[in-house]
Write an enzyme that holds these catalytic residues in place. Structure first.
Site, short mmCIF file in Angstrom:
data_model
loop_
_atom_site.label_atom_id
_atom_site.label_comp_id
_atom_site.label_asym_id
_atom_site.label_seq_id
_atom_site.Cartn_x
_atom_site.Cartn_y
_atom_site.Cartn_z
N LYS A 99 -52.55 -18.22 -16.95
CA LYS A 99 -52.44 -19.21 -18.03
C LYS A 99 -51.10 -19.96 -17.98
CE LYS A 99 -55.53 -16.63 -21.16
NZ LYS A 99 -55.71 -16.10 -22.55
N TYR A 152 -63.95 -22.30 -23.60
CA TYR A 152 -63.88 -21.27 -24.64
C TYR A 152 -64.90 -21.52 -25.76
CZ TYR A 152 -59.67 -18.80 -22.99
OH TYR A 152 -58.78 -18.02 -22.28
N HIS A 165 -56.48 -14.68 -18.02
CA HIS A 165 -57.88 -14.60 -18.46
C HIS A 165 -58.67 -13.87 -17.40
CE1 HIS A 165 -61.88 -15.76 -19.85
NE2 HIS A 165 -62.16 -15.95 -18.57
P1 IDP Z 1 -59.73 -11.71 -23.75
O1 IDP Z 1 -58.94 -12.84 -23.13
O2 IDP Z 1 -59.01 -10.39 -23.66
O3 IDP Z 1 -61.15 -11.63 -23.22
P2 IDP Z 1 -60.85 -12.90 -26.16
O4 IDP Z 1 -61.17 -12.15 -27.41
O5 IDP Z 1 -62.00 -13.36 -25.32
O6 IDP Z 1 -59.82 -12.01 -25.32
O7 IDP Z 1 -59.97 -14.15 -26.61
C1 IDP Z 1 -59.73 -15.23 -25.72
C2 IDP Z 1 -58.29 -15.63 -25.82
O8 IDP Z 1 -58.03 -16.13 -27.13
C3 IDP Z 1 -57.27 -14.48 -25.66
O9 IDP Z 1 -57.00 -14.16 -24.31
C4 IDP Z 1 -56.06 -15.04 -26.36
O10 IDP Z 1 -55.34 -15.98 -25.57
C5 IDP Z 1 -56.70 -15.77 -27.55
N1 IDP Z 1 -56.84 -14.90 -28.73
C6 IDP Z 1 -57.67 -13.84 -28.91
N2 IDP Z 1 -57.53 -13.30 -30.12
C7 IDP Z 1 -56.57 -14.03 -30.75
C8 IDP Z 1 -55.95 -13.96 -32.06
O11 IDP Z 1 -56.28 -13.11 -32.90
N3 IDP Z 1 -54.99 -14.89 -32.33
C9 IDP Z 1 -54.62 -15.86 -31.42
N4 IDP Z 1 -55.17 -15.95 -30.21
C10 IDP Z 1 -56.12 -15.05 -29.86
MG MG Z 2 -62.71 -12.98 -23.41
#
Ligand code: IDP
Ligand code: MG
Length: 139
Positions: A10, A50, A116
């Site tokens: 990222k 996303y 990611h």
């Molecule tokens: P992951 O990347 O571990 O799969 P996801 O739940 O798919 O996590 O969320 C996608 C991305 O969104 C995360 O990597 C992070 O950058 C952001 N994100 C996830 N949860 C939060 C939050 O509660 N606050 C702010 N950003 C978040």
């Molecule tokens: Mg994810």
């Protein structure tokens, strides 16, 4: 079973000069880079990537972050590549990530978390196709 996953280094990690460290971790874990490019996503491209998170409160901020600078987008291939990459990454929140993981080493907080990785075969298929036509993947 050999499979493919989409990884993104990222914009926060690119700015920290840890592209090389992160790619080393993939390779040391036995994953092969079969496609890779440095690119800055437009905001609509980040929103499309996303789309599954569209209803979440952090969606707009996340897409602003992901389009804020260049990112490295890669396809990794190997045995259990999806799960292996998720293990290398660590928990979404770097504060909860295990020692030795990429997010523990390079993530700042739950949003700016360095990398990611696809979370299932279905999302991997969508995410790889979102960024790479078949002819740019060298499997
Ligand atoms: P992951 O990347 O571990 O799969 P996801 O739940 O798919 O996590 O969320 C996608 C991305 O969104 C995360 O990597 C992070 O950058 C952001 N994100 C996830 N949860 C939060 C939050 O509660 N606050 C702010 N950003 C978040
Ligand atoms: Mg994810």
């Amino acid at each position: 079973m050999s499979e493919r996953t989409l990884a993104i280094i990222k914009p926060d990690a690119v700015k920290k000069h840890v592209i090389g460290d992160i790619i080393s971790r993939y390779e040391q874990a036995g994953l092969t880079v079969v496609a890779m490019k440095l690119m800055q996503m437009s905001k609509p491209v980040a929103e499309g990537f996303y789309a599954v998170h569209k209803a979440r409160p952090f969606f707009d901020s996340l897409c602003t972050f992901m389009s804020s600078g260049p990112a490295v987008v890669l396809v990794l291939q190997g045995e259990n590549a999806i799960k292996k990459n998720r293990e290398l990454m660590g928990a979404t929140d770097p504060a909860k990530a295990d020692d030795g993981t990429i997010r523990k080493a390079h993530g700042a907080n739950i949003e700016f978390n360095a990398v990611h990785g696809s979370d299932s075969p279905e999302t991997a298929s969508f995410e790889i196709g979102y960024f790479f036509p078949g002819m740019e993947i060298f499997g």
